[in-house]
Design an enzyme around this catalytic site. Structure first.
Site, PDB file in Angstrom:
ATOM      1  N   SER A 170       6.336   0.346  -5.680  1.00 10.82           N
ATOM      2  CA  SER A 170       6.120   1.004  -4.532  1.00 10.82           C
ATOM      3  C   SER A 170       5.348   0.219  -3.533  1.00 10.82           C
ATOM      4  CB  SER A 170       5.230   2.429  -4.552  1.00 10.82           C
ATOM      5  OG  SER A 170       5.130   3.124  -3.585  1.00 10.82           O
ATOM      6  N   ASN A 171       4.556   0.729  -2.464  1.00  4.07           N
ATOM      7  CA  ASN A 171       3.846  -0.107  -1.443  1.00  4.07           C
ATOM      8  C   ASN A 171       2.963   0.965  -0.887  1.00  4.07           C
ATOM      9  OD1 ASN A 171       4.634   1.488   1.128  1.00  4.07           O
ATOM     10  ND2 ASN A 171       6.830   1.181   0.279  1.00  4.07           N
ATOM     11  N   PRO A 172       2.029   0.155  -0.086  1.00  4.50           N
ATOM     12  CA  PRO A 172       0.597   0.989   0.254  1.00  4.50           C
ATOM     13  C   PRO A 172       0.679   1.971   1.144  1.00  4.50           C
ATOM     14  CG  PRO A 172       0.442  -1.558   0.515  1.00  4.50           C
ATOM     15  CD  PRO A 172       1.843  -1.143   0.581  1.00  4.50           C
ATOM     16  N   ALA A 215       8.019   3.656   4.800  1.00  7.76           N
ATOM     17  CA  ALA A 215       8.126   2.293   4.313  1.00  7.76           C
ATOM     18  C   ALA A 215       8.962   2.344   2.911  1.00  7.76           C
ATOM     19  CB  ALA A 215       6.776   1.743   3.886  1.00  7.76           C
TER      20      ALA A 215
END
Ligand code: PMT
Length: 219
Positions: free
Chosen positions: A32-34, A99
């Protein structure tokens, strides 16, 4: 005799994507991403305060949806693509702050991979580019807005995305600076239009920037 054309006052519909996507490898692991969802939820809140109908398609976040928003929770890029496409044709304004993971593991294992069987390499396959798909089917009356989080060649990279995805606006976040972009309450943006306009905002709260973004795209 003159012909009077009366345009009915119709509620504007806004579609917003927010947050990260999760791409599962097995039932207990994902990439995933932040993204926290703060930018997208600020946009949704501003849309509501302007009297719009807001569909918010959101990846996993810890935020509460602003009252009045129609929230659709998703996890993966494929789920986000389905839900965004569901809402797209009725939307006047589409703002993609999410995102989205560009890739997902080729295999989503049904059972937890045992520690001693964990692969030392992994194959990823591309996810669909949701916004690219929207750009190709959008009609003239729709306003399509993308975001680009950039660490280098900021304006050039953002302009390329504006053109490739056939957007009306792209909002470049410079995430090379401290305390902006992902997770922060603040951002630093430049809005670029298909008509070659460039509007820069300094270091500001995401709520403030959401107002400014709507002011510009609703002009
Ligand atoms: O959620 P926060 O913590 O508040 O952080 C906000 C943010 C930094 C995530 C947000 O402001 C932002 O910049 N979002 C876009 C992140 C990004 O880098 O996107 P991109 O350059 O990978 O993609 C460009 C555009 O295409 C985006 O509008 C994205 O939603 C869209 N996209 C990208 C890939 C993909 N497979 N499908 C898409 O629709």
């Amino acid at each position: 005799m003159s012909l009077l054309i009366v345009k009915m006052n119709k509620q504007m519909r806004c579609l917003i994507s927010a947050g990260p996507t999760r791409e599962w490898l097995d039932p207990v692991r994902f990439i995933s991403n932040p993204s926290s969802g703060k930018m997208g939820y600020s946009m949704a809140s501003e849309g509501i305060s302007r009297g719009m109908h807001v569909d918010l398609v959101s990846g996993p976040t810890s935020l509460e949806a602003p009252p009045g928003v129609f929230l659709v929770n998703v996890e993966t890029a494929l789920e986000m693509e389905n839900e965004v496409n569901e809402c797209f044709s009725g939307a006047d304004i589409i703002i993609m702050t999410a995102a989205v993971c560009d890739h997902r593991p080729e295999t989503n294992h049904q059972n937890k991979i045992k520690k001693d069987q964990f692969p030392s390499t992994m194959t990823f396959i591309p996810n669909p580019d949701i916004l690219l798909g929207l750009g190709h089917k959008k009609v003239d009356s729709q306003v399509l807005v993308g975001f680009a989080a950039e660490t280098e060649n900021h304006l050039e990279n953002a302009k390329n995305k504006l053109v490739e995805k056939k957007l009306d606006w792209i909002i470049m976040n410079d995430i090379s600076k401290e305390n902006t972009g992902f997770q922060s309450d603040f951002n630093r943006i430049t809005m670029l239009s298909a008509q070659n306009e460039s509007i820069e905002f300094g270091f500001e709260k995401k709520e403030f920037l959401a107002k400014k973004i709507f002011d510009v795209i609703c002009r």
